[in-house]
Design an enzyme around this catalytic site. Structure first.
Site, PDB file in Angstrom:
ATOM      1  N   ARG A 190       0.823  -1.206   0.000  1.00 17.02           N
ATOM      2  CA  ARG A 190       0.000   0.000   0.000  1.00 17.02           C
ATOM      3  C   ARG A 190       0.863   1.264   0.000  1.00 17.02           C
ATOM      4  O   ARG A 190       0.429   2.316  -0.452  1.00 17.02           O
ATOM      5  CB  ARG A 190      -0.879   0.055   1.264  1.00 17.02           C
ATOM      6  CG  ARG A 190      -1.929  -1.017   1.365  1.00 17.02           C
ATOM      7  CD  ARG A 190      -2.544  -1.034   2.761  1.00 17.02           C
ATOM      8  NE  ARG A 190      -3.106   0.240   3.164  1.00 17.02           N
ATOM      9  CZ  ARG A 190      -4.305   0.690   2.817  1.00 17.02           C
ATOM     10  NH1 ARG A 190      -5.078  -0.051   2.048  1.00 17.02           N
ATOM     11  NH2 ARG A 190      -4.739   1.857   3.229  1.00 17.02           N
ATOM     12  N   ARG A 194       9.968   6.089  -2.462  1.00 11.97           N
ATOM     13  CA  ARG A 194      10.333   7.036  -3.521  1.00 11.97           C
ATOM     14  C   ARG A 194      11.766   7.506  -3.370  1.00 11.97           C
ATOM     15  O   ARG A 194      12.241   7.736  -2.255  1.00 11.97           O
ATOM     16  CB  ARG A 194       9.409   8.256  -3.495  1.00 11.97           C
ATOM     17  CG  ARG A 194       7.965   7.904  -3.712  1.00 11.97           C
ATOM     18  CD  ARG A 194       7.197   9.081  -4.320  1.00 11.97           C
ATOM     19  NE  ARG A 194       5.777   8.775  -4.352  1.00 11.97           N
ATOM     20  CZ  ARG A 194       4.908   9.170  -3.439  1.00 11.97           C
ATOM     21  NH1 ARG A 194       5.301   9.965  -2.450  1.00 11.97           N
ATOM     22  NH2 ARG A 194       3.647   8.844  -3.530  1.00 11.97           N
ATOM     23  N   ARG A 265      -8.999  -6.330  13.687  1.00 11.64           N
ATOM     24  CA  ARG A 265      -8.446  -5.370  14.645  1.00 11.64           C
ATOM     25  C   ARG A 265      -9.484  -4.280  14.869  1.00 11.64           C
ATOM     26  O   ARG A 265     -10.208  -3.877  13.956  1.00 11.64           O
ATOM     27  CB  ARG A 265      -7.156  -4.725  14.094  1.00 11.64           C
ATOM     28  CG  ARG A 265      -6.063  -5.687  13.814  1.00 11.64           C
ATOM     29  CD  ARG A 265      -5.519  -6.385  15.044  1.00 11.64           C
ATOM     30  NE  ARG A 265      -4.699  -5.490  15.865  1.00 11.64           N
ATOM     31  CZ  ARG A 265      -4.195  -5.869  17.042  1.00 11.64           C
ATOM     32  NH1 ARG A 265      -4.432  -7.078  17.534  1.00 11.64           N
ATOM     33  NH2 ARG A 265      -3.446  -5.031  17.734  1.00 11.64           N
ATOM     34  N   ARG A 295      -0.593   6.304  16.084  1.00 12.04           N
ATOM     35  CA  ARG A 295      -0.501   7.632  15.448  1.00 12.04           C
ATOM     36  C   ARG A 295      -1.367   8.638  16.190  1.00 12.04           C
ATOM     37  O   ARG A 295      -2.259   8.263  16.955  1.00 12.04           O
ATOM     38  CB  ARG A 295      -0.892   7.555  13.964  1.00 12.04           C
ATOM     39  CG  ARG A 295      -2.257   6.985  13.676  1.00 12.04           C
ATOM     40  CD  ARG A 295      -2.467   6.792  12.158  1.00 12.04           C
ATOM     41  NE  ARG A 295      -3.730   6.083  11.896  1.00 12.04           N
ATOM     42  CZ  ARG A 295      -4.137   5.679  10.720  1.00 12.04           C
ATOM     43  NH1 ARG A 295      -3.395   5.861   9.640  1.00 12.04           N
ATOM     44  NH2 ARG A 295      -5.295   5.045  10.565  1.00 12.04           N
ATOM     45  N   GLU A 318      -4.396   7.036  18.620  1.00 10.76           N
ATOM     46  CA  GLU A 318      -5.029   5.834  18.061  1.00 10.76           C
ATOM     47  C   GLU A 318      -4.332   4.580  18.583  1.00 10.76           C
ATOM     48  O   GLU A 318      -3.130   4.417  18.401  1.00 10.76           O
ATOM     49  CB  GLU A 318      -4.935   5.927  16.537  1.00 10.76           C
ATOM     50  CG  GLU A 318      -5.705   4.882  15.793  1.00 10.76           C
ATOM     51  CD  GLU A 318      -5.744   5.202  14.292  1.00 10.76           C
ATOM     52  OE1 GLU A 318      -5.793   6.394  13.894  1.00 10.76           O
ATOM     53  OE2 GLU A 318      -5.721   4.238  13.507  1.00 10.76           O
ATOM     54  N   TYR A 366      -9.115  -5.724   3.037  1.00 12.73           N
ATOM     55  CA  TYR A 366      -8.602  -4.405   3.456  1.00 12.73           C
ATOM     56  C   TYR A 366      -8.817  -3.438   2.287  1.00 12.73           C
ATOM     57  O   TYR A 366      -7.930  -3.215   1.485  1.00 12.73           O
ATOM     58  CB  TYR A 366      -7.124  -4.578   3.784  1.00 12.73           C
ATOM     59  CG  TYR A 366      -6.408  -3.398   4.424  1.00 12.73           C
ATOM     60  CD1 TYR A 366      -7.017  -2.181   4.684  1.00 12.73           C
ATOM     61  CD2 TYR A 366      -5.081  -3.539   4.775  1.00 12.73           C
ATOM     62  CE1 TYR A 366      -6.326  -1.142   5.268  1.00 12.73           C
ATOM     63  CE2 TYR A 366      -4.366  -2.504   5.368  1.00 12.73           C
ATOM     64  CZ  TYR A 366      -5.002  -1.299   5.607  1.00 12.73           C
ATOM     65  OH  TYR A 366      -4.306  -0.273   6.187  1.00 12.73           O
ATOM     66  N   ASP A 368      -9.839   0.224   0.483  1.00 12.37           N
ATOM     67  CA  ASP A 368      -9.952   1.667   0.627  1.00 12.37           C
ATOM     68  C   ASP A 368     -11.333   2.109   0.128  1.00 12.37           C
ATOM     69  O   ASP A 368     -12.019   1.364  -0.571  1.00 12.37           O
ATOM     70  CB  ASP A 368      -8.854   2.365  -0.188  1.00 12.37           C
ATOM     71  CG  ASP A 368      -7.493   2.224   0.490  1.00 12.37           C
ATOM     72  OD1 ASP A 368      -7.460   2.070   1.719  1.00 12.37           O
ATOM     73  OD2 ASP A 368      -6.469   2.251  -0.220  1.00 12.37           O
TER      74      ASP A 368
END
Ligand code: UDP
Length: 392
Positions: A190, A194, A265, A295, A318, A366, A368
């Site tokens: 995911r 770069r 989860r 996070r 979180e 999972y 999006d």
């Protein structure tokens, strides 16, 4: 709540004298997209949700104390490369420009994410060019791993041990509650890697935030005379019969968990309110295992067009943990060891001619938001085409 029935006009023979009504379980993106498609094609539906609000885990609402639009179930950033999905979302709300730029706090130093040239230079204390950085990272990568199957192998193969330990290992153990060697490589795929200074978290051409929140978008999608919505209603408690049901609840729950429980989860969000700007960014990740949360999200930064207008701010810490029977499932774990149980449930699902399982929980994937919408469009189109053929 609207209670009228919608008289289908097309496909005409489908209804043959009776009113064909469809049940859609779950008022998130999957359910809403299907309801809309069917309604626009003359098929009425009842959408139910056991919660008292629309939009499932994408639900947004204004925090009464700060005025900030809060993502109640954690950060949702809309990004896609699918034209018809971007067109659909823009048809149902105003999307504001937004680029997700995430930071990571590792051992009390702040780095750029996703791993990019800035991260590499920061972390190794260098000033490498793109070409030099590529060669440098390759010198650290485990090139002997040819076809990585697990999260850990994927990380070691592409970034090597140092970056893996700092940015991925601890975060992933906290987030998923298991070893990265037990998780599929797809989870890490995911994230981009770069060798330039582009710190956009996503590669997709379209990215944005709904000006009025996700719940307003879902409300608009469901705003059609062919769609009835009932909130606070559980599928188990519905007495009516329906020609077909699209079910976006957990796959194992539909079957009363009788083969065992699939692993999910769940998340706990601990809010804190403060004056001004708390962290200067929407999301800062904390990969260190010594920090118990994964996070911190500061919600006003998800709305940069209005962030400056709030004197106060609200952040969520979180925490991730295994989903218990009374918790809200967020992430299907899909551990390699769970594949067999999933296949058994999928076989059961395939034997239910009048139910279609949809969405992140119904298909145990999972997904999006954009993929959820795209899959829902496919499902609705395929179902309608089949129903038309069956009615001929
Ligand atoms: N991940 C990580 N470190 C990070 C961010 C992500 O190890 O700083 C891993 C982690 O396993 C996570 C996965 O990459 O579950 C996907 O991250 P993403 O940000 O897409 O997660 P989401 O926002 O969907 O929770």
């Amino acid at each position: 709540m609207r209670t009228h029935l919608f008289f289908a006009t097309a496909p005409s023979r489908l209804i043959q004298g009776s009113i064909m009504r469809i049940c859609i379980v779950g008022a998130g993106f999957s359910g809403a997209t299907i309801a809309r498609y069917l309604a626009e094609n003359g098929i009425a539906s009842l959408v139910i949700d056991e919660r008292n609000h629309l939009a499932g885990n994408c639900h947004t609402e204004r925090d009464p104390e700060t005025g900030v639009m809060v993502h109640k179930y954690g950060p949702h950033i809309f990004h896609t490369g699918i034209e018809r999905v971007w067109e659909f979302i823009n048809r149902h709300g105003v999307m504001m420009p937004y680029v997700n730029r995430v930071k990571a706090n590792v051992a009390n130093k702040v780095y750029s994410l996703p791993v990019n040239l800035h991260t590499i230079n920061q972390f190794f204390g260098k000033a490498l060019s793109p070409k030099e950085a590529r060669a440098f990272v390759e010198s650290k990568a485990r090139m002997d791993i040819v076809d990585p199957q697990t999260f850990e192998d994927q990380a070691l193969r592409f970034v090597g041990n140092d970056l893996y330990e700092a940015f991925f290992k601890g975060y992933t153990r906290k987030q998923w509650g298991c070893e990265p060697s037990e998780l599929p490589a797809s989870i890490l795929k995911r994230l981009p890697l770069r060798f330039n200074y582009d710190d956009n978290y996503f590669n997709h051409p379209y990215q944005g935030m709904p000006r009025d929140g996700y719940t307003a978008i879902i409300a608009d999608i469901l705003n059609h005379p062919g769609i009835d919505v009932r909130l606070g209603v559980r599928h188990e408690d519905l007495a009516e019969d329906f020609a077909h049901t699209f079910y976006s609840g957990p796959l194992d729950r539909y079957f009363n968990y009788d083969l065992g429980r699939l692993g999910y989860r769940t998340l706990d969000f601990v809010p804190e309110r403060a004056e001004g700007d708390y962290q200067g960014a929407a999301v800062i990740n904390y990969p260190d295992e010594s920090v118990p949360f994964t996070r911190i999200s500061e919600h006003k930064h998800f709305a940069p067009w209005e962030a400056a207008s709030f004197e106060k701010t609200i952040v969520f810490r979180e925490y991730s943990r295994l989903c218990g029977p009374d918790d809200i499932p967020y992430y299907p774990i899909r551990m390699v060891a769970e594949t067999k149980l999933l296949e058994q449930y999928e076989a059961r699902a395939a034997q239910e001619p009048n139910i279609t399982f949809i969405g992140r929980l119904g298909t145990y994937q999972y997904l999006d938001m954009d993929v959820t919408i795209d899959q829902a469009m496919d499902v609705a189109e395929a179902w309608l085409a089949k129903a038309k053929v069956a009615s001929l």
